[in-house]
Design an enzyme around this catalytic site. Sequence first.
Site, PDB file in Angstrom:
ATOM      1  N   ASP A   8       0.880  -1.164   0.000  1.00 41.81           N
ATOM      2  CA  ASP A   8       0.000   0.000   0.000  1.00 41.81           C
ATOM      3  C   ASP A   8       0.929   1.229   0.000  1.00 41.81           C
ATOM      4  OD1 ASP A   8      -2.345   1.621   0.388  1.00 41.81           O
ATOM      5  OD2 ASP A   8      -1.764   1.806   2.500  1.00 41.81           O
ATOM      6  N   LEU A   9       0.406   2.381  -0.378  1.00 41.10           N
ATOM      7  CA  LEU A   9       1.255   3.584  -0.452  1.00 41.10           C
ATOM      8  C   LEU A   9       1.037   4.524   0.739  1.00 41.10           C
ATOM      9  CD1 LEU A   9       3.165   5.493  -2.111  1.00 41.10           C
ATOM     10  CD2 LEU A   9       1.087   6.399  -3.176  1.00 41.10           C
ATOM     11  N   ASP A  10      -0.178   5.105   0.786  1.00 38.64           N
ATOM     12  CA  ASP A  10      -0.486   6.120   1.804  1.00 38.64           C
ATOM     13  C   ASP A  10      -0.477   5.501   3.200  1.00 38.64           C
ATOM     14  OD1 ASP A  10      -1.032   8.265  -0.064  1.00 38.64           O
ATOM     15  OD2 ASP A  10      -2.902   7.241  -0.545  1.00 38.64           O
ATOM     16  N   THR A  16       1.361  10.181   3.890  1.00 36.99           N
ATOM     17  CA  THR A  16       0.324  10.994   3.249  1.00 36.99           C
ATOM     18  C   THR A  16      -1.058  10.782   3.863  1.00 36.99           C
ATOM     19  OG1 THR A  16       0.473   9.262   1.632  1.00 36.99           O
ATOM     20  CG2 THR A  16       1.313  11.417   0.968  1.00 36.99           C
ATOM     21  N   LYS A  44      -9.426   5.155   5.551  1.00 38.03           N
ATOM     22  CA  LYS A  44      -8.137   4.702   5.025  1.00 38.03           C
ATOM     23  C   LYS A  44      -8.333   3.568   4.014  1.00 38.03           C
ATOM     24  CE  LYS A  44      -5.184   6.317   8.728  1.00 38.03           C
ATOM     25  NZ  LYS A  44      -4.303   5.958   9.847  1.00 38.03           N
ATOM     26  N   SER A 113      -2.268   0.330  -4.411  1.00 37.14           N
ATOM     27  CA  SER A 113      -2.830   1.510  -3.747  1.00 37.14           C
ATOM     28  C   SER A 113      -4.143   1.931  -4.386  1.00 37.14           C
ATOM     29  CB  SER A 113      -1.820   2.664  -3.872  1.00 37.14           C
ATOM     30  OG  SER A 113      -2.435   3.893  -3.568  1.00 37.14           O
ATOM     31  N   ALA A 114      -5.017   2.545  -3.578  1.00 38.42           N
ATOM     32  CA  ALA A 114      -6.285   3.063  -4.097  1.00 38.42           C
ATOM     33  C   ALA A 114      -6.117   4.459  -4.704  1.00 38.42           C
ATOM     34  CB  ALA A 114      -7.296   3.139  -2.963  1.00 38.42           C
ATOM     35  N   LYS A 144     -10.852  -0.899  -2.027  1.00 38.89           N
ATOM     36  CA  LYS A 144     -10.666  -1.804  -0.890  1.00 38.89           C
ATOM     37  C   LYS A 144     -11.884  -1.587   0.018  1.00 38.89           C
ATOM     38  CE  LYS A 144      -5.685  -0.985  -1.173  1.00 38.89           C
ATOM     39  NZ  LYS A 144      -4.525  -0.287  -0.607  1.00 38.89           N
ATOM     40  N   GLU A 168      -0.026  -3.102   4.704  1.00 30.21           N
ATOM     41  CA  GLU A 168      -1.168  -2.180   4.751  1.00 30.21           C
ATOM     42  C   GLU A 168      -1.236  -1.395   6.054  1.00 30.21           C
ATOM     43  OE1 GLU A 168      -3.786  -0.805   3.633  1.00 30.21           O
ATOM     44  OE2 GLU A 168      -3.947  -1.655   1.640  1.00 30.21           O
ATOM     45  N   ASP A 169      -1.816  -0.202   6.006  1.00 27.69           N
ATOM     46  CA  ASP A 169      -2.089   0.531   7.250  1.00 27.69           C
ATOM     47  C   ASP A 169      -3.593   0.693   7.460  1.00 27.69           C
ATOM     48  OD1 ASP A 169      -2.546   2.417   5.187  1.00 27.69           O
ATOM     49  OD2 ASP A 169      -2.372   4.037   6.645  1.00 27.69           O
TER      50      ASP A 169
HETATM   51  C1  BG6 Z   1      -5.813   5.594  -0.305  1.00 25.66           C
HETATM   52  C2  BG6 Z   1      -5.948   6.435   0.949  1.00 25.66           C
HETATM   53  O1  BG6 Z   1      -4.499   5.104  -0.390  1.00 25.66           O
HETATM   54  O2  BG6 Z   1      -6.089   6.374  -1.463  1.00 25.66           O
HETATM   55  C3  BG6 Z   1      -7.310   7.107   1.001  1.00 25.66           C
HETATM   56  O3  BG6 Z   1      -5.787   5.601   2.086  1.00 25.66           O
HETATM   57  C4  BG6 Z   1      -7.534   7.894  -0.288  1.00 25.66           C
HETATM   58  O4  BG6 Z   1      -7.376   7.958   2.125  1.00 25.66           O
HETATM   59  C5  BG6 Z   1      -7.387   6.968  -1.494  1.00 25.66           C
HETATM   60  O5  BG6 Z   1      -8.835   8.474  -0.298  1.00 25.66           O
HETATM   61  C6  BG6 Z   1      -7.570   7.693  -2.827  1.00 25.66           C
HETATM   62  O6  BG6 Z   1      -6.538   8.628  -2.981  1.00 25.66           O
HETATM   63  P1  BG6 Z   1      -6.484   9.765  -4.079  1.00 25.66           P
HETATM   64  O7  BG6 Z   1      -5.037  10.237  -3.981  1.00 25.66           O
HETATM   65  O8  BG6 Z   1      -6.779   9.118  -5.397  1.00 25.66           O
HETATM   66  O9  BG6 Z   1      -7.462  10.795  -3.719  1.00 25.66           O
HETATM   67 MG    MG Z   2      -2.890   3.242   3.355  1.00 28.02          MG
END
Ligand code: BG6
Ligand code: MG
Length: 215
Positions: A8-10, A16, A44, A113-114, A144, A168-169
């Site tokens: 996962d990224l964020d 972030t 998240k 990542s989402a 997710k 993942e977080d």
């Molecule tokens: C996920 C985050 O990685 O990405 C969420 O945990 C976020 O908080 C989602 O809403 C979508 O991100 P973005 O950058 O496309 O708005």
């Molecule tokens: Mg995350």
Amino acid sequence: MIKGFLFDLDGVIVDTAVYHYQAWRRMANELGFDISEEFNETLKGISRMDSIARILEHGKVSLPEERILELAKLKNEWYLEEVEKMTSANVLPGIQELISQLKAGGYKISLGSASKNAPKILERIGLAPEFDAIVDGNSVKKSKPDPEVFIKGAEALNLKNEECLVIEDAFAGIEAAHAAGMKAIGIGTKENLPNADLILASFEEVKLEDLLKEL
Ligand code: BG6
Ligand code: MG
């Protein structure tokens, strides 16, 4: 046997998750309500449009579709103001070392990542070339806890689902991993991530071989 890692990224590679929370909170405040850190945990791993829908429902605010799209765009602009300031110094402790250990061990790695901003963030922190594959919010249809993002990650690495380990977080992210038949390491606390197969506060000082023994 584990052959690949899906990151996962964020909140895992970079912090972030805090910027997402600040930007959503600013939007909620402008609409006349607040969102707590506890509520933020439920956002998240959730896509931008699913997040705004949950926040508006939480604040009992009903808006026309057009206004919702405008607000989501505005939130992203606020969020990107923080992202633009990021450098490789924002990579979370131990991540670079973990990636080096994985490369040395012959493991494949993919992003899972989402976020639609994932390519931009990876460029800013200089980690884009390290990944064998990138699956992000631009390449999936379902948010997710749906397993789509991780199933696509395994496919992109040419591995079976059970050969991949997820990092993942987010509670929803760990559910997604399990739905894909993968184990998941949770970065956080037992309270926030009771569903993780192993919990770590961070990857600082973590040795890959010790980690794999615990799973
Ligand atoms: C996920 C985050 O990685 O990405 C969420 O945990 C976020 O908080 C989602 O809403 C979508 O991100 P973005 O950058 O496309 O708005
Ligand atoms: Mg995350």
